[in-house]
Design a protein around this motif. Structure first.
Motif, PDB file in Angstrom:
ATOM      1  N   GLY A   1     -15.547  27.392  41.669  1.00  0.00           N
ATOM      2  CA  GLY A   1     -14.723  26.348  41.908  1.00  0.00           C
ATOM      3  C   GLY A   1     -13.644  26.148  40.785  1.00  0.00           C
ATOM      4  O   GLY A   1     -13.209  25.150  40.408  1.00  0.00           O
ATOM      5  N   SER A   2     -13.458  27.473  40.332  1.00  0.00           N
ATOM      6  CA  SER A   2     -12.452  27.414  39.049  1.00  0.00           C
ATOM      7  C   SER A   2     -11.043  27.414  39.031  1.00  0.00           C
ATOM      8  O   SER A   2     -10.310  27.039  38.544  1.00  0.00           O
ATOM      9  N   TYR A   3     -10.527  27.431  40.514  1.00  0.00           N
ATOM     10  CA  TYR A   3      -9.364  27.449  40.774  1.00  0.00           C
ATOM     11  C   TYR A   3      -9.020  25.891  41.048  1.00  0.00           C
ATOM     12  O   TYR A   3      -9.926  24.857  41.164  1.00  0.00           O
ATOM     13  N   GLN A   4      -7.504  25.389  40.972  1.00  0.00           N
ATOM     14  CA  GLN A   4      -7.005  23.817  41.226  1.00  0.00           C
ATOM     15  C   GLN A   4      -6.610  23.540  42.466  1.00  0.00           C
ATOM     16  O   GLN A   4      -6.841  22.651  42.949  1.00  0.00           O
ATOM     17  N   VAL A   5      -6.037  24.767  43.192  1.00  0.00           N
ATOM     18  CA  VAL A   5      -5.690  24.495  44.582  1.00  0.00           C
ATOM     19  C   VAL A   5      -5.656  25.638  45.398  1.00  0.00           C
ATOM     20  O   VAL A   5      -5.465  26.681  45.144  1.00  0.00           O
ATOM     21  N   SER A   6      -6.097  25.341  46.803  1.00  0.00           N
ATOM     22  CA  SER A   6      -5.961  26.558  47.712  1.00  0.00           C
ATOM     23  C   SER A   6      -5.228  26.235  48.842  1.00  0.00           C
ATOM     24  O   SER A   6      -5.118  25.194  49.215  1.00  0.00           O
ATOM     25  N   GLU A   7      -4.856  27.205  49.703  1.00  0.00           N
ATOM     26  CA  GLU A   7      -4.009  27.092  50.884  1.00  0.00           C
ATOM     27  C   GLU A   7      -4.677  28.092  51.789  1.00  0.00           C
ATOM     28  O   GLU A   7      -5.303  29.035  51.466  1.00  0.00           O
ATOM     29  N   LEU A   8      -5.010  27.461  52.980  1.00  0.00           N
ATOM     30  CA  LEU A   8      -5.510  28.284  54.179  1.00  0.00           C
ATOM     31  C   LEU A   8      -4.596  28.186  55.096  1.00  0.00           C
ATOM     32  O   LEU A   8      -4.322  27.238  55.950  1.00  0.00           O
ATOM     33  N   MET A   9      -4.202  29.512  55.706  1.00  0.00           N
ATOM     34  CA  MET A   9      -3.022  29.563  56.896  1.00  0.00           C
ATOM     35  C   MET A   9      -3.642  30.130  58.127  1.00  0.00           C
ATOM     36  O   MET A   9      -4.494  31.368  57.820  1.00  0.00           O
ATOM     37  N   PHE A  10      -3.353  29.976  59.239  1.00  0.00           N
ATOM     38  CA  PHE A  10      -3.657  30.852  60.296  1.00  0.00           C
ATOM     39  C   PHE A  10      -2.366  31.394  61.155  1.00  0.00           C
ATOM     40  O   PHE A  10      -1.493  30.517  61.242  1.00  0.00           O
ATOM     41  N   PHE A  11      -2.354  32.475  61.412  1.00  0.00           N
ATOM     42  CA  PHE A  11      -1.169  33.399  62.218  1.00  0.00           C
ATOM     43  C   PHE A  11      -1.820  34.038  63.295  1.00  0.00           C
ATOM     44  O   PHE A  11      -3.081  34.526  63.347  1.00  0.00           O
ATOM     45  N   ASP A  12      -0.995  34.208  64.433  1.00  0.00           N
ATOM     46  CA  ASP A  12      -1.363  34.811  65.556  1.00  0.00           C
ATOM     47  C   ASP A  12      -1.607  36.531  65.432  1.00  0.00           C
ATOM     48  O   ASP A  12      -2.202  37.144  65.993  1.00  0.00           O
ATOM     49  N   THR A  13      -0.437  37.165  64.426  1.00  0.00           N
ATOM     50  CA  THR A  13      -0.641  38.409  64.346  1.00  0.00           C
ATOM     51  C   THR A  13      -0.416  38.456  62.752  1.00  0.00           C
ATOM     52  O   THR A  13       0.310  37.838  62.099  1.00  0.00           O
ATOM     53  N   VAL A  14      -0.325  39.846  62.319  1.00  0.00           N
ATOM     54  CA  VAL A  14       0.024  40.591  60.972  1.00  0.00           C
ATOM     55  C   VAL A  14       1.510  40.587  60.865  1.00  0.00           C
ATOM     56  O   VAL A  14       2.064  40.126  59.773  1.00  0.00           O
ATOM     57  N   ALA A  15       2.148  40.555  62.002  1.00  0.00           N
ATOM     58  CA  ALA A  15       3.634  40.612  62.082  1.00  0.00           C
ATOM     59  C   ALA A  15       4.024  39.145  61.568  1.00  0.00           C
ATOM     60  O   ALA A  15       5.188  38.945  61.047  1.00  0.00           O
ATOM     61  N   ASP A  16       3.462  38.110  62.193  1.00  0.00           N
ATOM     62  CA  ASP A  16       3.694  36.840  61.576  1.00  0.00           C
ATOM     63  C   ASP A  16       3.474  36.583  60.371  1.00  0.00           C
ATOM     64  O   ASP A  16       4.065  35.762  59.915  1.00  0.00           O
ATOM     65  N   GLN A  17       2.567  37.004  60.014  1.00  0.00           N
ATOM     66  CA  GLN A  17       2.078  36.755  58.442  1.00  0.00           C
ATOM     67  C   GLN A  17       3.064  37.431  57.588  1.00  0.00           C
ATOM     68  O   GLN A  17       3.802  36.855  56.575  1.00  0.00           O
ATOM     69  N   LYS A  18       3.735  38.424  57.908  1.00  0.00           N
ATOM     70  CA  LYS A  18       4.732  39.209  57.205  1.00  0.00           C
ATOM     71  C   LYS A  18       6.084  38.269  57.414  1.00  0.00           C
ATOM     72  O   LYS A  18       6.436  38.187  56.100  1.00  0.00           O
ATOM     73  N   ALA A  19       6.206  37.585  58.406  1.00  0.00           N
ATOM     74  CA  ALA A  19       7.626  36.976  58.879  1.00  0.00           C
ATOM     75  C   ALA A  19       7.353  35.702  57.775  1.00  0.00           C
ATOM     76  O   ALA A  19       8.427  35.134  57.242  1.00  0.00           O
ATOM     77  N   TYR A  20       6.248  35.182  57.614  1.00  0.00           N
ATOM     78  CA  TYR A  20       5.881  34.091  56.706  1.00  0.00           C
ATOM     79  C   TYR A  20       6.142  34.482  55.276  1.00  0.00           C
ATOM     80  O   TYR A  20       6.781  33.793  54.685  1.00  0.00           O
ATOM     81  N   GLN A  21       5.810  35.736  54.992  1.00  0.00           N
ATOM     82  CA  GLN A  21       6.157  36.153  53.563  1.00  0.00           C
ATOM     83  C   GLN A  21       7.669  36.170  53.377  1.00  0.00           C
ATOM     84  O   GLN A  21       7.952  35.992  52.241  1.00  0.00           O
ATOM     85  N   ASP A  22       8.305  36.743  54.358  1.00  0.00           N
ATOM     86  CA  ASP A  22       9.727  37.094  54.127  1.00  0.00           C
ATOM     87  C   ASP A  22      10.488  35.781  54.514  1.00  0.00           C
ATOM     88  O   ASP A  22      11.772  35.687  54.093  1.00  0.00           O
ATOM     89  N   HIS A  23       9.920  34.480  54.920  1.00  0.00           N
ATOM     90  CA  HIS A  23      10.845  33.487  55.246  1.00  0.00           C
ATOM     91  C   HIS A  23      11.383  32.702  54.052  1.00  0.00           C
ATOM     92  O   HIS A  23      10.931  32.758  53.049  1.00  0.00           O
ATOM     93  N   PRO A  24      12.671  32.106  54.248  1.00  0.00           N
ATOM     94  CA  PRO A  24      13.213  31.538  53.026  1.00  0.00           C
ATOM     95  C   PRO A  24      12.448  30.308  52.489  1.00  0.00           C
ATOM     96  O   PRO A  24      12.761  30.267  51.443  1.00  0.00           O
ATOM     97  N   ILE A  25      11.814  29.669  53.382  1.00  0.00           N
ATOM     98  CA  ILE A  25      10.998  28.529  52.525  1.00  0.00           C
ATOM     99  C   ILE A  25      10.063  28.979  51.925  1.00  0.00           C
ATOM    100  O   ILE A  25       9.636  28.524  50.706  1.00  0.00           O
ATOM    101  N   HIS A  26       9.277  30.176  52.182  1.00  0.00           N
ATOM    102  CA  HIS A  26       8.243  30.555  51.577  1.00  0.00           C
ATOM    103  C   HIS A  26       8.863  31.332  50.160  1.00  0.00           C
ATOM    104  O   HIS A  26       8.545  30.933  49.019  1.00  0.00           O
ATOM    105  N   ARG A  27      10.043  31.805  50.336  1.00  0.00           N
ATOM    106  CA  ARG A  27      10.701  32.439  49.057  1.00  0.00           C
ATOM    107  C   ARG A  27      11.042  31.183  48.104  1.00  0.00           C
ATOM    108  O   ARG A  27      10.798  31.410  46.812  1.00  0.00           O
TER     109      ARG A  27
END
Length: 131
Positions: A83-109
Motif C-alpha cells: 500500500g505504498s503507492y498513493q493512487v492507482s488506475e485500472l483500465m480494461f480494453f478489448d484488444t492489445v491494439a486498443d491499449q496501444k491506441a490509448y497510449q497514443d491518444h492525445p488525451i493520454h499524452r
C-alpha cells in the motif's frame, strides 16, 4: 457470489464453479492495464487530487471499456500487500491494439504532460485474460 460494476463493465470479485463461466461473459475486455503512482509529495492532498482529476480525463478515450481510479484501501496489513503507492488506475480494453491506441491518444499524452511532474515512480502491470 458478489459481482461489482466498474464503469460500464462488470468484474467478478469472487467466483466459484459455474459462476466463473458467467463472470467471463460479463467481462468482455481481454486486456487489463493497472498503473500505480507514487507521488513526489506523498502527503500532499492537493497533488493526489490533481492526479486523480487528470486520470478522470482519460475516461473520454473511446477504447477504454472501464476505468477505476483508487487509493490504497485500509485493509489488514499482510506481507503480500503493498500500500505504498498513493493512487492507482485500472483500465480494461478489448484488444492489445486498443491499449496501444490509448497510449497514443492525445488525451493520454496531455495527461502525461500535465501530471508527470507530480509522480516520482510509476509501475504498470498489463495482463491479457486467458480463457
Amino acid at each position: 457470489m458478489a459481482m461489482m460494476a466498474i464503469g460500464g463493465a462488470g468484474i467478478a470479485s469472487a467466483v466459484t464453479g459455474g459462476e466463473a463461466q458467467a463472470a467471463a461473459a460479463v467481462v468482455p475486455a481481454k486486456v487489463v492495464h493497472h498503473v500505480f503512482f507514487w507521488l513526489k509529495n506523498p502527503t500532499s492532498t492537493a497533488d493526489r487530487d490533481r492526479l486523480i482529476a487528470g486520470l478522470r480525463t482519460l475516461a473520454a478515450i473511446p477504447v477504454i471499456r472501464a476505468l477505476h481510479i483508487g487509493v490504497p484501501a485500509d485493509t489488514e496489513a499482510r506481507d503480500v500487500v503493498d500500500g505504498s503507492y498513493q493512487v492507482s488506475e485500472l483500465m480494461f480494453f478489448d484488444t492489445v491494439a486498443d491499449q496501444k491506441a490509448y497510449q497514443d491518444h492525445p488525451i493520454h499524452r496531455q495527461f502525461v504532460a500535465d501530471c508527470e511532474p507530480l509522480w516520482r515512480k510509476v509501475t504498470v502491470y498489463d495482463t491479457l485474460r486467458v480463457d
